[in-house]
Design a protein around this motif. Sequence first.
Motif, mmCIF file in Angstrom:
data_model
loop_
_atom_site.group_PDB
_atom_site.id
_atom_site.type_symbol
_atom_site.label_atom_id
_atom_site.label_comp_id
_atom_site.label_asym_id
_atom_site.label_seq_id
_atom_site.Cartn_x
_atom_site.Cartn_y
_atom_site.Cartn_z
ATOM 1 N N THR A 29 0.635 -1.235 0.123
ATOM 2 C CA THR A 29 0.199 0.151 -0.037
ATOM 3 C C THR A 29 1.110 1.343 -0.005
ATOM 4 O O THR A 29 2.365 1.060 -0.129
ATOM 5 C CB THR A 29 -0.495 0.199 1.216
ATOM 6 O OG1 THR A 29 -0.073 0.411 2.508
ATOM 7 C CG2 THR A 29 -1.456 -1.301 1.717
ATOM 8 N N MET A 30 0.432 2.329 -0.097
ATOM 9 C CA MET A 30 1.053 3.670 -0.279
ATOM 10 C C MET A 30 0.419 4.251 0.676
ATOM 11 O O MET A 30 0.595 5.497 1.173
ATOM 12 C CB MET A 30 0.874 3.910 -1.316
ATOM 13 C CG MET A 30 1.735 3.951 -2.628
ATOM 14 S SD MET A 30 1.974 5.321 -3.704
ATOM 15 C CE MET A 30 0.794 5.684 -4.169
ATOM 16 N N GLY A 31 -0.546 3.607 2.315
ATOM 17 C CA GLY A 31 -0.796 4.564 2.889
ATOM 18 C C GLY A 31 -2.325 4.789 3.128
ATOM 19 O O GLY A 31 -2.701 4.516 2.131
ATOM 20 N N ALA A 32 -2.757 6.015 3.849
ATOM 21 C CA ALA A 32 -3.930 6.513 4.054
ATOM 22 C C ALA A 32 -5.279 5.009 3.465
ATOM 23 O O ALA A 32 -5.452 5.495 2.714
ATOM 24 C CB ALA A 32 -4.123 7.199 2.323
ATOM 25 N N LEU A 33 -4.586 4.381 4.863
ATOM 26 C CA LEU A 33 -5.792 3.280 4.964
ATOM 27 C C LEU A 33 -7.455 3.423 4.287
ATOM 28 O O LEU A 33 -6.882 4.345 6.126
ATOM 29 C CB LEU A 33 -5.114 2.220 5.519
ATOM 30 C CG LEU A 33 -3.826 1.621 5.434
ATOM 31 C CD1 LEU A 33 -3.601 0.780 6.656
ATOM 32 C CD2 LEU A 33 -3.376 1.475 3.532
ATOM 33 N N HIS A 34 -8.131 2.906 3.908
ATOM 34 C CA HIS A 34 -9.047 3.136 4.118
ATOM 35 C C HIS A 34 -10.223 1.584 4.067
ATOM 36 O O HIS A 34 -8.810 0.462 3.892
ATOM 37 C CB HIS A 34 -10.046 4.123 3.166
ATOM 38 C CG HIS A 34 -9.858 3.594 1.696
ATOM 39 N ND1 HIS A 34 -9.691 2.397 1.036
ATOM 40 C CD2 HIS A 34 -8.578 4.306 0.890
ATOM 41 C CE1 HIS A 34 -9.769 2.855 -0.360
ATOM 42 N NE2 HIS A 34 -8.641 3.696 0.349
#
Length: 281
Positions: A29-34
Amino acid sequence: MRVFSDVSSLQQSILQLKDNQKKIAFVPTMGALHKGHLSLIKTAKLHADTVIVSIFVNNTQFAPHEDFNSYPRNLDSDLQACKDAEVDLVFTPESSTIYPQLDDYTHIIPTRLAHSFCGKSRPQFFGGILSVLVRLFNIVTPDIAVFGEKDYQQFRVITQCCKDLFIPTTIIMSPLIREQNGLAMSSRNQYLTSEQRETASSIFKALQQAQLAFRQGEHLSSTLLALIRTHIDPSITHDYLHIVHSQTLKDVQHCDENSRILFAGFLDKVRLIDTMSLFSS
């Protein structure tokens, strides 16, 4: 949950897991997880004993005019989300770890699957994605890796890359997750106001109209594409809208059970991507 930022300590832990015959699933992932990312983790847990998540905003897939610097970042929140989802290991490398010489690094050139759609409007996008993923796959050596349906072209490009480069990782597609109004979940949705989110949901509703028409017997792609265009809010600028064969990504004139809609556009400066199979829900 254990968090690693360096390669050697992560690989030592992975070797121990493999010595114990643990099957490893990887979710890059590139973060900013949803909730969309959490669904990838859930899918990964169904297929493996151990789940590893990477959080790394990959600069090589962004063009100079794109939103690399402003891309949402909240590592503490992301780590808490991973912990809540019972992720086993998290890899959070620095750019210098992945690209020790960013001005002169080995670059992966994708196949023609990457030349159209997102690859046409973002020429360095897929090369950057494959360049980071090959590195991550070599570091993590996962048995499987999970990617979301929303970025369908990306899924096909990555699958082809692993096949061509004999990377022994099975690529799994996890179903697209939507917000309550139908908008495809994306980290970039954070840029949208509540009113814009409603406007953007017209994409999903338009794709649904085409799927319904197909099920009712309309198989001509030009008719279905025209139907989609009439239902997408006019404030959304189209980057591309195509109906393609789900394997080859080539445009089709007559749709069948292998046909898939691909859409990308902009609402103000926010890029929106969506996809839908005409055959399956």
